[in-house]
Design a protein around this motif. Structure first.
Motif, PDB file in Angstrom:
ATOM      1  N   LEU A   1       0.825  -1.205   0.000  1.00 31.84           N
ATOM      2  CA  LEU A   1       0.000   0.000   0.000  1.00 31.84           C
ATOM      3  C   LEU A   1       0.861   1.258   0.000  1.00 31.84           C
ATOM      4  O   LEU A   1       0.579   2.205  -0.722  1.00 31.84           O
ATOM      5  CB  LEU A   1      -0.911   0.028   1.228  1.00 31.84           C
ATOM      6  N   SER A   2       1.958   1.242   0.806  1.00 31.16           N
ATOM      7  CA  SER A   2       2.756   2.457   0.916  1.00 31.16           C
ATOM      8  C   SER A   2       3.523   2.750  -0.378  1.00 31.16           C
ATOM      9  O   SER A   2       3.938   3.876  -0.623  1.00 31.16           O
ATOM     10  CB  SER A   2       3.724   2.345   2.094  1.00 31.16           C
ATOM     11  N   ARG A   3       3.724   1.739  -1.222  1.00 30.54           N
ATOM     12  CA  ARG A   3       4.441   1.972  -2.491  1.00 30.54           C
ATOM     13  C   ARG A   3       3.546   2.640  -3.520  1.00 30.54           C
ATOM     14  O   ARG A   3       4.019   3.213  -4.486  1.00 30.54           O
ATOM     15  CB  ARG A   3       4.925   0.638  -3.078  1.00 30.54           C
ATOM     16  N   ASN A   4       2.229   2.490  -3.359  1.00 30.22           N
ATOM     17  CA  ASN A   4       1.292   3.036  -4.342  1.00 30.22           C
ATOM     18  C   ASN A   4       0.207   3.835  -3.632  1.00 30.22           C
ATOM     19  O   ASN A   4      -0.974   3.470  -3.661  1.00 30.22           O
ATOM     20  CB  ASN A   4       0.653   1.884  -5.151  1.00 30.22           C
ATOM     21  N   PRO A   5       0.600   4.946  -2.966  1.00 30.17           N
ATOM     22  CA  PRO A   5      -0.380   5.659  -2.138  1.00 30.17           C
ATOM     23  C   PRO A   5      -1.523   6.234  -2.960  1.00 30.17           C
ATOM     24  O   PRO A   5      -1.312   6.699  -4.089  1.00 30.17           O
ATOM     25  CB  PRO A   5       0.462   6.782  -1.501  1.00 30.17           C
ATOM     26  N   GLY A   6      -2.715   6.148  -2.394  1.00 33.03           N
ATOM     27  CA  GLY A   6      -3.878   6.785  -3.014  1.00 33.03           C
ATOM     28  C   GLY A   6      -4.472   6.033  -4.181  1.00 33.03           C
ATOM     29  O   GLY A   6      -5.444   6.489  -4.776  1.00 33.03           O
ATOM     30  N   GLU A   7      -3.911   4.865  -4.529  1.00 33.39           N
ATOM     31  CA  GLU A   7      -4.432   4.145  -5.703  1.00 33.39           C
ATOM     32  C   GLU A   7      -5.488   3.128  -5.253  1.00 33.39           C
ATOM     33  O   GLU A   7      -5.324   1.910  -5.360  1.00 33.39           O
ATOM     34  CB  GLU A   7      -3.273   3.490  -6.458  1.00 33.39           C
ATOM     35  N   THR A   8      -6.613   3.667  -4.754  1.00 31.43           N
ATOM     36  CA  THR A   8      -7.623   2.845  -4.091  1.00 31.43           C
ATOM     37  C   THR A   8      -8.141   1.705  -4.967  1.00 31.43           C
ATOM     38  O   THR A   8      -8.266   0.568  -4.522  1.00 31.43           O
ATOM     39  CB  THR A   8      -8.831   3.748  -3.734  1.00 31.43           C
ATOM     40  N   GLU A   9      -8.460   2.037  -6.216  1.00 36.34           N
ATOM     41  CA  GLU A   9      -9.041   0.993  -7.084  1.00 36.34           C
ATOM     42  C   GLU A   9      -8.003  -0.081  -7.402  1.00 36.34           C
ATOM     43  O   GLU A   9      -8.333  -1.265  -7.512  1.00 36.34           O
ATOM     44  CB  GLU A   9      -9.579   1.625  -8.367  1.00 36.34           C
ATOM     45  N   PHE A  10      -6.741   0.342  -7.548  1.00 38.02           N
ATOM     46  CA  PHE A  10      -5.682  -0.645  -7.805  1.00 38.02           C
ATOM     47  C   PHE A  10      -5.549  -1.580  -6.599  1.00 38.02           C
ATOM     48  O   PHE A  10      -5.485  -2.805  -6.745  1.00 38.02           O
ATOM     49  CB  PHE A  10      -4.369   0.088  -8.107  1.00 38.02           C
ATOM     50  N   HIS A  11      -5.560  -1.018  -5.396  1.00 35.20           N
ATOM     51  CA  HIS A  11      -5.480  -1.860  -4.189  1.00 35.20           C
ATOM     52  C   HIS A  11      -6.649  -2.847  -4.163  1.00 35.20           C
ATOM     53  O   HIS A  11      -6.479  -4.019  -3.831  1.00 35.20           O
ATOM     54  CB  HIS A  11      -5.522  -1.003  -2.915  1.00 35.20           C
ATOM     55  N   GLN A  12      -7.831  -2.327  -4.499  1.00 36.56           N
ATOM     56  CA  GLN A  12      -9.043  -3.181  -4.464  1.00 36.56           C
ATOM     57  C   GLN A  12      -8.894  -4.364  -5.434  1.00 36.56           C
ATOM     58  O   GLN A  12      -9.197  -5.506  -5.104  1.00 36.56           O
ATOM     59  CB  GLN A  12     -10.244  -2.307  -4.867  1.00 36.56           C
ATOM     60  N   ALA A  13      -8.390  -4.076  -6.641  1.00 34.67           N
ATOM     61  CA  ALA A  13      -8.263  -5.135  -7.657  1.00 34.67           C
ATOM     62  C   ALA A  13      -7.203  -6.157  -7.242  1.00 34.67           C
ATOM     63  O   ALA A  13      -7.395  -7.371  -7.398  1.00 34.67           O
ATOM     64  CB  ALA A  13      -7.901  -4.505  -9.003  1.00 34.67           C
ATOM     65  N   VAL A  14      -6.078  -5.667  -6.675  1.00 31.92           N
ATOM     66  CA  VAL A  14      -5.006  -6.587  -6.268  1.00 31.92           C
ATOM     67  C   VAL A  14      -5.491  -7.473  -5.116  1.00 31.92           C
ATOM     68  O   VAL A  14      -5.318  -8.699  -5.123  1.00 31.92           O
ATOM     69  CB  VAL A  14      -3.742  -5.797  -5.840  1.00 31.92           C
ATOM     70  N   ARG A  15      -6.156  -6.838  -4.143  1.00 26.95           N
ATOM     71  CA  ARG A  15      -6.636  -7.604  -2.990  1.00 26.95           C
ATOM     72  C   ARG A  15      -7.575  -8.721  -3.450  1.00 26.95           C
ATOM     73  O   ARG A  15      -7.474  -9.858  -2.998  1.00 26.95           O
ATOM     74  CB  ARG A  15      -7.345  -6.669  -2.000  1.00 26.95           C
ATOM     75  N   GLU A  16      -8.457  -8.389  -4.387  1.00 22.52           N
ATOM     76  CA  GLU A  16      -9.439  -9.377  -4.852  1.00 22.52           C
ATOM     77  C   GLU A  16      -8.747 -10.597  -5.458  1.00 22.52           C
ATOM     78  O   GLU A  16      -9.149 -11.737  -5.229  1.00 22.52           O
ATOM     79  CB  GLU A  16     -10.376  -8.699  -5.868  1.00 22.52           C
ATOM     80  N   VAL A  17      -7.675 -10.356  -6.211  1.00 21.57           N
ATOM     81  CA  VAL A  17      -6.961 -11.488  -6.827  1.00 21.57           C
ATOM     82  C   VAL A  17      -6.183 -12.259  -5.757  1.00 21.57           C
ATOM     83  O   VAL A  17      -6.272 -13.491  -5.671  1.00 21.57           O
ATOM     84  CB  VAL A  17      -6.015 -10.992  -7.945  1.00 21.57           C
TER      85      VAL A  17
END
Ligand code: NDP
Length: 433
Positions: free
Chosen positions: A1-17
């Motif tokens: 998360l700290s490497r890609n701050p503020g990229e909420t949708e990207f975090h959501q997609a990665v978490r889902e996978v």
């Protein structure tokens, strides 16, 4: 998360996978040893650039352009361009990440990428759109090519925009390289069925889901959100398969037409006149225009969210389940929130995730690349049959993988594990690159 701050949708997609691929990693310790997860979450390359352009009154505008080249283990980067004011780097990264697994699921030789701009084509004249596209391509051309990266359309990028983009690419490079973009018009190297492919493909996928439980679209009420490229051709195929679409929307609201959406009228409003969906009720007095509640409140047996990400939340999912919905199939990319997915699954509603259900568009793009490479042009019927076969294969691959890993009927696990495993195998074979 700290490497890609503020990229909420990207975090959501990665978490889902990542939440679903545990069983594949347990079965293949070599994936963990080669750090496939860490490598797969990091794009191979990302480009951010300035796009200056001049409007009809001579004012200068500066937009931001993106191309995220996520993974090329299976083939050239492949994925659409989105022009929409909401586009940020995190949006493009979420779409590019999803694209990697989607493309793998098609079984075709294509890697994953995505791009776009925060430019809003709505309300702009043709000449303004042309000037924007030409400026955008003035930077993009150096990153793309039929063997490196092949963009296509997405929200806000249809055949008009692709025409201007291709024209500028040809002019800059002095090459008629048809395979550098897909979704082109039939007049200059486009493929039959590309326009229809995502909507038709999603409907074929959901048809297979229904068939797997001994059912079909026949006589079903269906709700489709959006009224863009994906939504219009979803409605067309649902009607051909015997279902009845009773509601469609755009960002100004939705129309509820209990007799079934008049598709020719809706196409005329959206594709020719480029008007808001409110024009539908001007022509169809028995239809209701609704702007104060969600489209998912309309009772249906099949729901096909085909507009944008995070448009179906937990409350919407609960309303669908309460009203007897059997299947939700994602025509759009990640239209259901994680809580929405959880509510649907707990209620026993079958759920077809976008990376599987909407893979028909990119699959047909890969067929367009095949035709361009061989200077060939296939018939509508042949192309549609290929699309149908591919979507049946995608369905069967997800279904069988879910069973193999002890999660029968779980299309999310099936799609994520099958897509991830194909990319991981290719990355292992290519060494540490
Ligand atoms: P379009 O731009 O053609 O259409 C998008 C539609 O969604 C428009 O009707 C738009 O209305 C509507 N919309 C946007 N935001 C909202 C909102 N918040 N509420 C209600 N309606 C909204 O895009 P596409 O049809 O090409 O793409 C739709 C989705 O499908 C996207 O998620 C895209 O990534 C995905 N997808 C598309 C593929 C393709 O081949 N085109 C392939 C695979 C996935 P308005 O005009 O008012 O903005």
């Amino acid at each position: 998360l700290s490497r890609n701050p503020g990229e909420t949708e990207f975090h959501q997609a990665v978490r889902e996978v990542l939440e679903s691929i545990g069983p594949a990693i347990d079965k293949h310790p070599e994936y963990a040893q080669a750090r496939i997860v860490e490598r797969i979450c990091e794009p191979e390359r990302q480009v951010i650039f300035r796009v200056p352009w001049e409007d009809d009154s001579g004012d200068i505008h500066i937009n931001r352009g993106f191309r995220v080249e996520f993974n090329s283990a299976l083939g050239p980067f492949k994925g659409g361009l989105r022009f929409h004011p909401s586009v940020l780097l995190g949006t493009v990264k979420f779409l590019g990440f999803e694209q990697v697994f989607k493309n793998a699921l098609t079984g075709l030789p294509i890697g994953g990428g995505k791009g776009g701009s925060d430019f809003d084509p709505r309300g702009r004249s043709d000449r303004e759109v042309m000037r924007f596209c030409q400026s955008f391509m003035l930077e993009l051309y150096r990153h793309i090519g039929e063997y490196t990266d092949v963009p296509a359309g997405d929200m806000g990028v249809g055949s008009r925009e692709l025409g201007y983009l291709f024209g500028q690419y040809k002019r800059i490079t002095n090459r008629y390289e048809s395979g550098v973009l897909t979704g082109k018009d039939l007049a200059y190297g486009g493929a039959q069925v590309r326009k229809e492919a995502t909507g038709y493909g999603c409907t074929y996928f959901v048809d297979q889901v229904l068939k797997a439980r001994g059912d079909s679209f026949e006589g079903k009420d269906v709700v489709v959100s959006g009224s863009g490229n994906v939504a219009l051709y979803t409605i067309e195929k649902v009607h051909q398969l015997g279902g009845r679409v009773v509601a469609a929307s755009d960002s100004s609201g939705f129309v509820h037409d209990p007799k079934g959406i008049d598709l020719e009228l809706l196409k005329d409003i959206k594709e020719n006149r480029r008007e808001r969906i409110t024009s539908y009720t001007d022509a169809v007095p028995h239809a209701e225009l609704v702007t104060d509640r969600s489209i998912w409140q309309v009772p249906c047996q099949v729901a096909l969210p085909s507009a944008t990400q995070n448009e179906l939340d937990a409350d919407d999912a609960a309303a669908l389940a309460r009203n007897g919905c059997l299947v939700v199939g994602e025509g759009a990319n990640m239209p259901t929130t994680p809580d929405g997915v959880r509510v649907l699954r707990e209620a026993g509603v079958l759920f077809a995730p976008g990376k599987a259900a909407n893979a028909g568009g990119v699959a047909t793009s890969a067929l367009e690349m095949q035709q361009n490479a061989s200077r060939d042009s296939w018939s509508f019927r042949y192309s549609e049959n290929r699309l149908r076969e591919i979507m049946i294969d995608v369905h069967d691959r997800c279904h069988a993988t879910a069973e193999e890993y002890g999660r029968p009927g779980d299309y999310v696990a099936g799609a994520n594990i099958a897509g991830y495993s194909r990319v991981a195998e290719a990355m292992l074979a290519l060494g540490l690159v």
